[in-house]
Design an enzyme around this catalytic site. Structure first.
Site, mmCIF file in Angstrom:
data_model
loop_
_atom_site.group_PDB
_atom_site.id
_atom_site.type_symbol
_atom_site.label_atom_id
_atom_site.label_comp_id
_atom_site.label_asym_id
_atom_site.label_seq_id
_atom_site.Cartn_x
_atom_site.Cartn_y
_atom_site.Cartn_z
ATOM 1 N N SER A 34 0.803 -1.226 0.000
ATOM 2 C CA SER A 34 0.000 0.000 0.000
ATOM 3 C C SER A 34 0.836 1.276 0.000
ATOM 4 C CB SER A 34 -0.946 0.020 1.200
ATOM 5 O OG SER A 34 -0.218 -0.045 2.418
ATOM 6 N N ASP A 340 -4.110 8.123 7.745
ATOM 7 C CA ASP A 340 -5.174 7.289 8.304
ATOM 8 C C ASP A 340 -4.696 6.358 9.414
ATOM 9 O OD1 ASP A 340 -3.675 5.463 6.911
ATOM 10 O OD2 ASP A 340 -5.240 4.920 5.473
ATOM 11 N N HIS A 343 -0.935 4.928 7.043
ATOM 12 C CA HIS A 343 -0.228 5.530 5.914
ATOM 13 C C HIS A 343 -0.005 7.014 6.195
ATOM 14 C CE1 HIS A 343 -2.812 2.201 4.413
ATOM 15 N NE2 HIS A 343 -1.665 1.818 3.856
#
Length: 378
Positions: A34, A340, A343
């Site tokens: 991610s 968040d 990240h």
């Protein structure tokens, strides 16, 4: 030859060398999770390839709100480190491959997928309703192999790879996450040598395919991430760093992973002296932001708090993650380091990328020409 002519020749040589280095790479191929995914996960989810419960990760607003003004699958409010690297070399932002085989490899392709582990499910002993094998590190390499005929259609692979940068990773975070967030630290410790060996083997496989320029990132300071801090909230005071308030033991875990990774990179570099391998120190480039938030333009009071979330000491709630109807985003993501809780914001990624591309956090210096293939000096 007069001294003035010699001086002029040297100056022109230096300028040409500088231009060559700055504009050397004509394509970038990215692998990872991610931290690097530019849309593969969102495409695979919409196609029904991946089945996750709840809202697909990073596929709804406010993800992407700052730069793109809509969600792109990037797990941030805007661009990622890989985007800033592409921009630095004057290349377009990397398109996600998405497993479709239709990607145009002209300026490079991104194979990274949210949640991608370095290890196969059978090694991870994963439990759940879905398999991650089809997005794993080796699955991404297989996608790269399938694209080789398109990549090398007009020129030889050797010619293409000579001017291509491979950004490989980071890998490992998703292998450790389940164990660490379930407070099974011993399981994470057991996986670490397996992850390192898998990453090293994958790099050597890429080299055997003809890759000659690699940037291999290490882990971020995960002990500073809101999701980890939330799980271990209320731990003993000695578990926290007195300056950053990050979890010391978890940052030490990440540092050990990075240390073992660098040792493997040194070994591989010595075995393949004609390949240029640079280690990207995401850990220390990121840690600087938590050490001195205000120096980099961040709000000192929100250094460890997520911009997007739904409450709690770090604005992280697993039952109402960023993007869920009950969550909300801060008014100014650029004043936050964390997006968040898992990240970082575009603003934070920009600083990390700047540190890497300046050579301050790459070993050897990424700005060195690829002909500099001496040992990595680790």
């Amino acid at each position: 030859m007069s001294l003035s002519i010699v001086a002029c020749a040297l100056l022109l040589t230096a300028l040409a060398s500088s231009q060559f280095v700055d504009g050397f790479y004509t394509s970038i191929f990215a692998f990872g999770d991610s931290l690097s995914d530019t849309g593969n996960y969102i495409s695979l989810t919409s196609d029904g390839v991946l089945q996750y419960d709840g809202i697909p990760s990073c596929s709804v607003l406010p993800y992407g709100e700052t730069f793109f003004h809509h969600p792109t699958g990037r797990c941030s409010d805007g661009r990622l480190i890989i985007d800033f690297i592409a921009e630095h070399y004057g290349l377009p932002l990397l398109p996600p491959y998405s497993g479709g085989g239709n990607a145009n490899p002209g300026g490079g392709v991104n194979f990274a997928v949210v949640g991608a582990p370095a290890l196969r499910d059978d090694v991870l002993e994963a439990n759940g309703s879905y398999s991650r094998d089809n997005i794993s590190m080796m699955s991404q390499i297989n996608m790269f192999k399938s694209l080789l005929p398109s990549i090398c259609k007009t020129s030889s692979c050797d010619e293409i790879f000579e001017k291509s940068l491979i950004v490989f990773g980071p890998f490992g975070g998703d292998d450790y996450a389940s164990a660490i967030l379930s407070k099974r630290v011993e399981d994470a410790l057991r996986l670490r040598p397996l992850v390192i060996n898998a990453v090293a083997s994958a790099i050597e496989e890429l080299i055997k395919l003809g890759v000659v320029n690699l940037m291999v990132p290490g882990m971020l300071p995960d002990g500073c991430m809101g999701v980890s801090l939330t799980v271990y909230y209320g731990s003993n005071e000695e578990d926290y760093d007195p300056i950053t308030d990050c979890l010391t033991w978890l940052n030490e875990f990440a540092q050990k992973h990075n240390e073992l990774l660098r040792k493997e990179l040194t070994r591989i570099q010595q075995h393949y002296p004609n390949v240029f391998i640079t280690y990207a120190d995401y850990y220390n480039a990121g840690l600087q932001l938590f050490l001195s938030p205000e120096k980099y333009g961040f709000n000192n009071e929100t250094g460890l708090i997520a911009c997007c979330g739904s409450g709690g000491p770090y604005n992280v709630n697993d039952d109402a993650k960023c993007g869920y109807p009950s969550s909300h985003a801060c008014n100014d993501p650029s004043s936050y380091i964390e997006w968040d809780g898992a990240h970082l914001t575009q603003a934070a990624y920009r600083w990390i990328a700047k540190g890497l591309l300046s050579g301050l956090y790459t070993y050897p210096n990424i700005t060195a020409p690829s002909s500099s293939t001496s040992a990595m000096g680790m």
